[in-house]
Enzyme design. Structure first.
Site, PDB file in Angstrom:
ATOM      1  N   LYS A   1      35.491 -23.932  47.959  1.00 20.80           N
ATOM      2  CA  LYS A   1      34.824 -24.481  49.136  1.00 20.80           C
ATOM      3  C   LYS A   1      33.696 -25.450  48.852  1.00 20.80           C
ATOM      4  CE  LYS A   1      35.806 -20.613  52.172  1.00 20.80           C
ATOM      5  NZ  LYS A   1      35.211 -19.491  52.905  1.00 20.80           N
TER       6      LYS A   1
ATOM      7  N   ARG B   1      27.562  -9.470  28.106  1.00 19.28           N
ATOM      8  CA  ARG B   1      26.129  -9.435  28.441  1.00 19.28           C
ATOM      9  C   ARG B   1      25.366  -8.427  27.588  1.00 19.28           C
ATOM     10  NH1 ARG B   1      25.810 -10.016  35.073  1.00 19.28           N
ATOM     11  NH2 ARG B   1      25.911 -12.295  35.111  1.00 19.28           N
TER      12      ARG B   1
ATOM     13  N   GLY C   1      30.919 -17.103  37.035  1.00 17.76           N
ATOM     14  CA  GLY C   1      31.917 -16.063  36.769  1.00 17.76           C
ATOM     15  C   GLY C   1      33.342 -16.575  36.620  1.00 17.76           C
TER      16      GLY C   1
ATOM     17  N   GLY D   1      25.357 -16.658  39.570  1.00 19.69           N
ATOM     18  CA  GLY D   1      24.495 -17.223  40.609  1.00 19.69           C
ATOM     19  C   GLY D   1      23.308 -18.004  40.066  1.00 19.69           C
TER      20      GLY D   1
HETATM   21  C1  3PG Z   1      24.828 -11.080  38.446  1.00 26.32           C
HETATM   22  O1  3PG Z   1      25.721 -10.374  37.951  1.00 26.32           O
HETATM   23  O2  3PG Z   1      25.062 -12.058  39.155  1.00 26.32           O
HETATM   24  C2  3PG Z   1      23.414 -10.745  38.100  1.00 26.32           C
HETATM   25  O3  3PG Z   1      23.351  -9.558  37.378  1.00 26.32           O
HETATM   26  C3  3PG Z   1      22.558 -10.667  39.347  1.00 26.32           C
HETATM   27  O4  3PG Z   1      23.077  -9.684  40.201  1.00 26.32           O
HETATM   28  P1  3PG Z   1      22.923  -9.876  41.775  1.00 26.32           P
HETATM   29  O5  3PG Z   1      23.813 -11.027  42.149  1.00 26.32           O
HETATM   30  O6  3PG Z   1      23.380  -8.571  42.369  1.00 26.32           O
HETATM   31  O7  3PG Z   1      21.487 -10.171  42.051  1.00 26.32           O
HETATM   32 MG    MG Z   2      25.309 -12.497  41.437  1.00 32.49          MG
END
Ligand code: 3PG
Ligand code: MG
Length: 396
Positions: A197, A36, A354, A377
């Site tokens: 899930k 990142r 991830g 996310g």
């Molecule tokens: C992540 O790593 O998913 C992003 O940096 C957003 O972080 P957060 O899920 O804590 O909002």
């Molecule tokens: Mg996140």
């Protein structure tokens, strides 16, 4: 989709607030994956080349609105300086006197990193006062944090409504790749969705069946779909209470003309551990005392055929228990197939999330994918068809 870009901005002599996502994994004070940080370099370098002064806004962890020393961004300064190749200064606060003083002292060719935006309670509330205090520091706002764009926070959304706001290079690259994968893809388009899930990926599955031609379902959630078809999966991980929901997804897919691919054969074991004794059985033949830990070779063959018949692939989630060998075999083989087709120019492949990126890296396939998202996310929410507030604020 049309978002404003850096090209449209005259930055000479201007202080440019740049929202970046440098929420990187750190173990014992060492950054274990600097992706990142490296990915924001083109944007920052571009701003410098245009004579702008980059001031970075970022969060780190989830300090919940108050300063938490362990979540300071200061330790990332050396890693940033390395990736950017220029001096990186640091300010103890992202607003107020410490920030203003540091901005005023910033020389041409230098970059300033501001302390964790989430040390302020207003950040996650998208508090207008905090947004205004951030905006007061600069003249232009650049959002390069696609992976945080699912958050409507002061630094990701609020500021964009106060200053002229444009997408950074990474943000633009992410949006372009996702648009090519799902927004306006070359068909046929295939989605691979894996993971444990169904319940966490309901919106995702619901959106995908109306958008893609083929949906390959793997991982624990495939077991739930087998259960929905009346199949006994022994001790496998499955959300038995989600069977009805899974049936509804299957019906929706049939109505939309989306072909669902569940594993025809599976790898079963009695223990969840690396190297556990295992066998390949038909998907209806999991012994009562065993659990499904991966898709079998026939399934992998079918997936390969689906990939061969596709022009576009979007991937989220592993097909099996990829963390433990040999239950990573289906994920590895399918990933390799996608990588080969991409390399041969036959497939546009995009992946994110991830676990997914970890699995594709482990398979040695990530490099050959057309695009690997930096987002977790945010990638998921985008695949779910949701509007990302951080992106919406950059649209023309
Ligand atoms: C992540 O790593 O998913 C992003 O940096 C957003 O972080 P957060 O899920 O804590 O909002
Ligand atoms: Mg996140």
């Amino acid at each position: 989709m049309a978002w404003k870009t850096l090209d449209e901005m005259d930055l000479a002599g201007k202080v440019v607030l740049v929202r970046v996502d440098i929420n990187v994994p750190v173990e014992n004070g060492v950054v274990t994956d600097a992706t990142r940080i490296e990915k924001i370099a083109p944007t920052v370098k571009d701003i410098l080349a245009k004579g702008g002064k980059p001031v970075l806004l970022a969060h780190f962890g989830r300090p919940k609105g108050k300063p938490v020393p362990e979540m300071s961004l200061r330790p990332l300064v050396p890693e940033l300086a390395k990736a950017l190749g220029v001096p990186v200064k640091f300010a103890e606060d992202c607003i107020g006197a410490p920030a203003k003083t540091a901005v005023a002292a910033l020389a041409a060719g230098e970059v300033l990193l501001l302390e964790n935006t989430r040390f302020h309670a207003g950040e996650e509330k998208n508090d207008p006062e905090l947004s205004a205090a951030m905006a007061a520091l600069g003249e232009v706002y650049v959002n390069d944090a696609f992976s945080a764009a699912h958050r409507a926070h002061s630094s990701t959304e609020g500021v964009a409504h106060i200053l002229p706001a444009v997408a950074g290079r990474l943000m633009a690259a992410e949006l372009k790749a996702l648009e090519a994968a799902l927004g306006n893809p070359v068909r046929p388009v295939t989605a691979v969705v894996g993971g444990a899930k169904v319940s966490t990926k309901l919106d995702l599955l619901g959106n995908l069946v109306s958008k893609v031609d083929h949906l390959v379902i793997g991982g624990g959630m495939a077991n739930t779909f087998l259960v929905a078809q009346g199949i006994d999966v022994g001790k496998s991980l499955a959300e038995r209470e989600m069977a009805e929901t899974a049936r509804e997804i299957l019906e929706k897919a049939a109505a939309a003309g989306c072909a669902i691919h569940l594993p025809a054969d599976v790898v079963v074991a009695r223990e969840f551990k690396a190297g556990a004794e295992n066998e390949v059985v038909g998907n209806a033949d999991c012994p009562a005392d065993a659990m499904i830990l991966d898709a079998g070779p026939k399934s992998v063959e079918e997936i390969a055929k689906v990939f061969e018949a596709s022009k576009t692939l979007i991937w989220n989630g592993p097909l099996g228990a990829f963390e433990i060998a040999p239950f990573d075999a289906a994920t590895n083989a399918a990933a390799q197939k996608a990588a080969d087709l991409t390399k041969a120019g036959k497939l546009v492949s995009v992946a994110g999330g991830g676990d997914t990126v970890a699995a594709l890296n482990k398979a040695g396939a990530a490099e050959d994918f057309s695009y690997i998202s930096t987002a977790g996310g945010a990638f998921l929410e985008w695949m779910e068809g949701k509007e990302l507030p951080g992106v919406a604020a950059l649209m023309k």
